[in-house]
Design an enzyme around this catalytic site. Structure first.
Site, short mmCIF file in Angstrom:
data_model
loop_
_atom_site.label_atom_id
_atom_site.label_comp_id
_atom_site.label_asym_id
_atom_site.label_seq_id
_atom_site.Cartn_x
_atom_site.Cartn_y
_atom_site.Cartn_z
CG ASP A 162 -2.28 0.47 0.95
OD1 ASP A 162 -2.56 0.55 -0.18
OD2 ASP A 162 -3.11 0.69 1.84
CB CYS A 165 -24.69 -12.28 -4.11
SG CYS A 165 -24.56 -11.75 -2.40
CB CYS A 208 -21.52 -5.49 -0.91
SG CYS A 208 -21.32 -5.96 -2.66
CB CYS A 246 -23.10 0.35 0.38
SG CYS A 246 -21.95 1.86 0.29
CB CYS A 250 -16.35 4.99 0.08
SG CYS A 250 -15.90 3.48 1.42
CB CYS A 283 -19.21 -10.54 1.66
SG CYS A 283 -18.44 -11.45 0.51
#
Length: 300
Positions: free
Chosen positions: A116, A174, A177, A181, A197, A232
């Site tokens: 990262d 599916c 998610c 949210c 987000c 999930c």
């Protein structure tokens, strides 16, 4: 596995042409918000040979960070990845050891490990290395362990045997998610609007105020958000991590929101000196707490 990683896959280094087109479109639509750093080093982001000249292999490792422990009902909701010590520090040392071990076996090679910390498309390389697929929520999902994993990459000029890319997609029809949210950041077309987000607002956004139109949508998240992962179905396979450094900080498990409001900047720096939460800084965390309180979302 001796170094504490849970999965490993290897892909042939090369330019990520399809990913480059998707990234360019995503940036063009402004879905990165104020994260202007994502516009930088575009070519390096899609071509590992610009990060390590002569690169032939991209080794991807995953490290579990799942913890079943939760903050108290009257505490702040913190993303699981940030409940322990800073993963950058932990994994960087383990990646350096991995590179040293490789050199000890095959001799001097060029290589750089990334956690990262550079323009590397980790999820794309993980998929190419056969480790899993990128779900509708934008996270890498593994069939046997879910998605609560850190991704690290080691780019090297060592030629290796390559794993087959993960071609399947097991999200199917599916939409858990997408439906869960809180801010509607996960779009139906497999695109995540990063600028909507909760993690963006509570971590990346550096403004003094969170936009008023987000009132009532944060579900008491003060740093990051795990909602799309918590719902999930594949995360029913999640197992507690085995990394002592990722154990939750005692303060996160013991302090109420009201007590967090009273934490001084000096205390914040002491508590979170080795934590990802330090990225928000004291001012940022206090801003987030005030936003939740003003909108009646915090626990007293």
């Amino acid at each position: 596995m001796e170094l504490g990683f849970d999965y490993c896959g290897i892909a042939k280094a090369g330019r990520l042409d399809e990913d480059a087109l998707r990234l360019e479109k995503w940036l063009g639509q402004g879905m990165h918000g104020s994260m202007t750093y994502m516009e930088n080093h575009f070519d390096k982001r899609v071509d590992p040979t610009l990060l390590v000249p002569g690169a032939k292999s991209v080794i991807t490792v995953l490290k579990n960070y799942y913890t079943p422990e939760q903050v108290p009902e009257d505490g702040l909701k913190i993303s699981k990845y940030a409940m322990g010590n800073d993963y950058h520090e932990v994994i960087r040392a383990q990646m350096n050891e991995l590179l040293d071990r490789i050199r000890g076996q095959v001799g001097e090679i060029s290589g750089r490990g990334f956690v990262d910390s550079a323009p590397v498309m980790e999820r794309s390389w993980a998929k190419r290395a056969g480790l899993g697929w990128v779900g509708k929520n934008g996270n890498l999902i593994t069939r046997t362990g879910g998605s609560f994993f850190f991704i690290a990459t080691l780019i090297t000029d060592l030629e290796l045997l390559y794993d087959d890319p993960f071609a399947a997609d097991f999200c199917g029809s599916c939409t858990k998610c997408i439906d869960a949210c809180p801010t509607g950041a996960i779009l139906p077309n497999r695109v995540v609007n990063g600028s909507q987000c909760i993690s963006y607002f509570t971590i990346e956004l550096k403004e003094l105020l969170i936009p008023s139109e987000m009132k009532g949508q944060f579900d008491n998240w003060a740093f990051g958000c795990d909602t799309c992962q918590d719902v999930c179905p594949w995360n029913r396979f999640s197992k507690p991590h085995q990394e002592e450094a990722f154990n939750p900080l005692p303060e996160l498990l013991n302090l109420s929101t009201r007590e967090w409001e009273a934490v001084s900047e000096e205390s914040f720096r002491k508590i979170f000196r080795h934590s990802p939460v330090k990225r928000a800084k004291w001012q940022g965390l206090q801003r987030n707490i005030r936003f939740l309180k003003d909108n009646g979302q915090e626990n007293s």
